[in-house]
Design an enzyme around this catalytic site. Sequence first.
Site, PDB file in Angstrom:
ATOM      1  N   THR A   1     -16.195 -76.305 -65.478  1.00  0.00           N
ATOM      2  CA  THR A   1     -17.509 -75.669 -65.561  1.00  0.00           C
ATOM      3  C   THR A   1     -18.542 -76.789 -65.527  1.00  0.00           C
ATOM      4  O   THR A   1     -18.734 -77.480 -66.526  1.00  0.00           O
ATOM      5  CB  THR A   1     -17.637 -74.871 -66.881  1.00  0.00           C
ATOM      6  OG1 THR A   1     -16.517 -73.981 -66.979  1.00  0.00           O
ATOM      7  CG2 THR A   1     -18.924 -74.072 -66.902  1.00  0.00           C
TER       8      THR A   1
ATOM      9  N   LYS B   1     -20.230 -68.729 -62.972  1.00  0.00           N
ATOM     10  CA  LYS B   1     -19.459 -69.086 -64.178  1.00  0.00           C
ATOM     11  C   LYS B   1     -20.400 -69.379 -65.359  1.00  0.00           C
ATOM     12  O   LYS B   1     -20.178 -68.922 -66.479  1.00  0.00           O
ATOM     13  CB  LYS B   1     -18.588 -70.314 -63.857  1.00  0.00           C
ATOM     14  CG  LYS B   1     -17.938 -70.970 -65.046  1.00  0.00           C
ATOM     15  CD  LYS B   1     -16.945 -70.071 -65.754  1.00  0.00           C
ATOM     16  CE  LYS B   1     -16.510 -70.686 -67.075  1.00  0.00           C
ATOM     17  NZ  LYS B   1     -15.761 -69.785 -67.906  1.00  0.00           N
TER      18      LYS B   1
ATOM     19  N   LYS C   1     -22.440 -77.249 -74.164  1.00  0.00           N
ATOM     20  CA  LYS C   1     -22.553 -77.753 -72.788  1.00  0.00           C
ATOM     21  C   LYS C   1     -22.902 -76.608 -71.839  1.00  0.00           C
ATOM     22  O   LYS C   1     -23.822 -76.700 -71.026  1.00  0.00           O
ATOM     23  CB  LYS C   1     -21.225 -78.395 -72.364  1.00  0.00           C
ATOM     24  CG  LYS C   1     -21.191 -78.767 -70.900  1.00  0.00           C
ATOM     25  CD  LYS C   1     -19.792 -78.818 -70.306  1.00  0.00           C
ATOM     26  CE  LYS C   1     -18.947 -77.602 -70.396  1.00  0.00           C
ATOM     27  NZ  LYS C   1     -18.012 -77.316 -69.359  1.00  0.00           N
TER      28      LYS C   1
HETATM   29  P1  NAP Z   1     -10.417 -80.183 -73.131  1.00  0.00           P
HETATM   30  O1  NAP Z   1      -9.163 -79.665 -73.736  1.00  0.00           O
HETATM   31  O2  NAP Z   1     -11.425 -80.875 -73.992  1.00  0.00           O
HETATM   32  O3  NAP Z   1      -9.987 -81.167 -71.917  1.00  0.00           O
HETATM   33  C1  NAP Z   1     -10.945 -81.957 -71.258  1.00  0.00           C
HETATM   34  C2  NAP Z   1     -10.266 -82.833 -70.238  1.00  0.00           C
HETATM   35  O4  NAP Z   1     -11.250 -83.716 -69.635  1.00  0.00           O
HETATM   36  C3  NAP Z   1      -9.182 -83.750 -70.841  1.00  0.00           C
HETATM   37  O5  NAP Z   1      -8.176 -83.925 -69.879  1.00  0.00           O
HETATM   38  C4  NAP Z   1      -9.967 -85.063 -71.061  1.00  0.00           C
HETATM   39  O6  NAP Z   1      -9.146 -86.185 -71.109  1.00  0.00           O
HETATM   40  C5  NAP Z   1     -10.803 -85.066 -69.796  1.00  0.00           C
HETATM   41  N1  NAP Z   1     -11.961 -85.952 -69.906  1.00  0.00           N
HETATM   42  C6  NAP Z   1     -13.047 -85.801 -70.697  1.00  0.00           C
HETATM   43  N2  NAP Z   1     -13.926 -86.814 -70.492  1.00  0.00           N
HETATM   44  C7  NAP Z   1     -13.352 -87.628 -69.555  1.00  0.00           C
HETATM   45  C8  NAP Z   1     -13.760 -88.823 -68.925  1.00  0.00           C
HETATM   46  N3  NAP Z   1     -14.940 -89.393 -69.207  1.00  0.00           N
HETATM   47  N4  NAP Z   1     -12.932 -89.379 -68.015  1.00  0.00           N
HETATM   48  C9  NAP Z   1     -11.732 -88.807 -67.721  1.00  0.00           C
HETATM   49  N5  NAP Z   1     -11.284 -87.665 -68.281  1.00  0.00           N
HETATM   50  C10 NAP Z   1     -12.098 -87.081 -69.190  1.00  0.00           C
HETATM   51  O7  NAP Z   1     -11.231 -79.041 -72.385  1.00  0.00           O
HETATM   52  P2  NAP Z   1     -10.684 -77.676 -71.732  1.00  0.00           P
HETATM   53  O8  NAP Z   1     -10.801 -76.596 -72.740  1.00  0.00           O
HETATM   54  O9  NAP Z   1      -9.390 -77.938 -71.037  1.00  0.00           O
HETATM   55  O10 NAP Z   1     -11.856 -77.414 -70.660  1.00  0.00           O
HETATM   56  C11 NAP Z   1     -11.871 -78.068 -69.408  1.00  0.00           C
HETATM   57  C12 NAP Z   1     -12.945 -77.398 -68.553  1.00  0.00           C
HETATM   58  O11 NAP Z   1     -12.627 -76.005 -68.428  1.00  0.00           O
HETATM   59  C13 NAP Z   1     -14.366 -77.456 -69.127  1.00  0.00           C
HETATM   60  O12 NAP Z   1     -15.300 -77.616 -68.095  1.00  0.00           O
HETATM   61  C14 NAP Z   1     -14.515 -76.096 -69.783  1.00  0.00           C
HETATM   62  O13 NAP Z   1     -15.875 -75.714 -69.879  1.00  0.00           O
HETATM   63  C15 NAP Z   1     -13.730 -75.213 -68.830  1.00  0.00           C
HETATM   64  N6  NAP Z   1     -13.179 -73.973 -69.384  1.00  0.00           N
HETATM   65  C16 NAP Z   1     -12.585 -73.971 -70.615  1.00  0.00           C
HETATM   66  C17 NAP Z   1     -12.070 -72.774 -71.120  1.00  0.00           C
HETATM   67  C18 NAP Z   1     -11.433 -72.712 -72.479  1.00  0.00           C
HETATM   68  O14 NAP Z   1     -11.320 -71.597 -73.034  1.00  0.00           O
HETATM   69  N7  NAP Z   1     -11.017 -73.809 -73.071  1.00  0.00           N
HETATM   70  C19 NAP Z   1     -12.128 -71.602 -70.358  1.00  0.00           C
HETATM   71  C20 NAP Z   1     -12.701 -71.655 -69.093  1.00  0.00           C
HETATM   72  C21 NAP Z   1     -13.221 -72.854 -68.604  1.00  0.00           C
HETATM   73  P3  NAP Z   1      -8.552 -86.666 -72.550  1.00  0.00           P
HETATM   74  O15 NAP Z   1      -7.344 -85.791 -72.792  1.00  0.00           O
HETATM   75  O16 NAP Z   1      -8.215 -88.090 -72.337  1.00  0.00           O
HETATM   76  O17 NAP Z   1      -9.638 -86.456 -73.576  1.00  0.00           O
END
Ligand code: NAP
Length: 294
Positions: free
Chosen positions: A93, A169, A238
């Site tokens: 997102t 989204k 965010k």
């Molecule tokens: P998350 O668990 O916090 O994972 C974030 C990912 O991004 C991890 O792999 C993290 O790596 C990586 N990352 C963050 N900063 C980085 C950087 N500077 N360089 C390289 N890698 C980096 O988040 P998530 O829940 O999976 O969400 C991921 C995306 O999906 C977001 O955009 C979110 O808005 C969207 N989303 C989430 C949901 C939900 O319910 N969770 C639903 C729909 C959409 P590390 O493991 O090393 O920290």
Amino acid sequence: MKVGFIGLGAMGSAMAGNLLAAGYALTVWNRSEATTRPLAAQGARVARSADRAAQGEVLCSMLADDRAVREVFLEGGVLDAMVKGSVHVNHATISVALAKELAEAHAAHGVDYIAAPVFGRPDIAAAAKLNILVAGSAAAVGRVRPLLEAMGSRLWPLAEAPERANVAKIAGNFMLATAIESMAEATALTRAHGVSAADFLDVMTNTLFAAPAYQGYGELIAGQRFKPAGFTLPLGLKDVELALTAGSAAHVPLPFAGVLRDSLLEALAAGDAELDWSSLALVAARRAHLDERG
Ligand code: NAP
């Protein structure tokens, strides 16, 4: 088909797992190594650097936010490393502005760019039941359709300009946040007058608000189940800020988004960054001093 996957957080790990289950030869990379291990055990090849995961015909990414996508793809050289004629499917997102910038940068490198943000939390991702919004060239979308179908229950095409999927989204998450905030405030009201959140939400989510968003988040609020977070407060902030920025760019006032931003900031100021964004219910309860009433 050789596929790469970058960004193995709560969502990316589950999605990559489904690509492996569907039989794709998958190379994965994550900034911190720990989350690569379960996928390696399922048969994924683990790349030592992000650009090494970008050598296939398709690269999926599920990074946290604009900053992460910019750091990895534009400043970290991953786009430069991608093979001409390959496709990048970005599930994160991100902002409308960055989506436009990425589309131009990919076109300049001869790489197809598809925005494919998703609706559905990590458990839905694990069950391969995501709703996937898709925008990109029809030919590129056709090439990656089987992969998307391995991760989601339904694809929602939104024409060719990638940012259209991102704005849809962002607008959808704005609606989710307003649903959470309205339940947070309404349950503070009922609790102050002796009706528990569980009893009140049981009525509402089985009658007038019998929809998945209210039922799912209503259950978390009723049971005060804010940990482990499916979607953290910082990610919620965010997304609300993405809505405000997209609104500003097109002169669209979003007064509710301003309220949501402040409630989310209040939750973070209270030290709750690890909690699910349904913990906005705690903010509403604190504002009403419910715990001190006995
Ligand atoms: P998350 O668990 O916090 O994972 C974030 C990912 O991004 C991890 O792999 C993290 O790596 C990586 N990352 C963050 N900063 C980085 C950087 N500077 N360089 C390289 N890698 C980096 O988040 P998530 O829940 O999976 O969400 C991921 C995306 O999906 C977001 O955009 C979110 O808005 C969207 N989303 C989430 C949901 C939900 O319910 N969770 C639903 C729909 C959409 P590390 O493991 O090393 O920290």
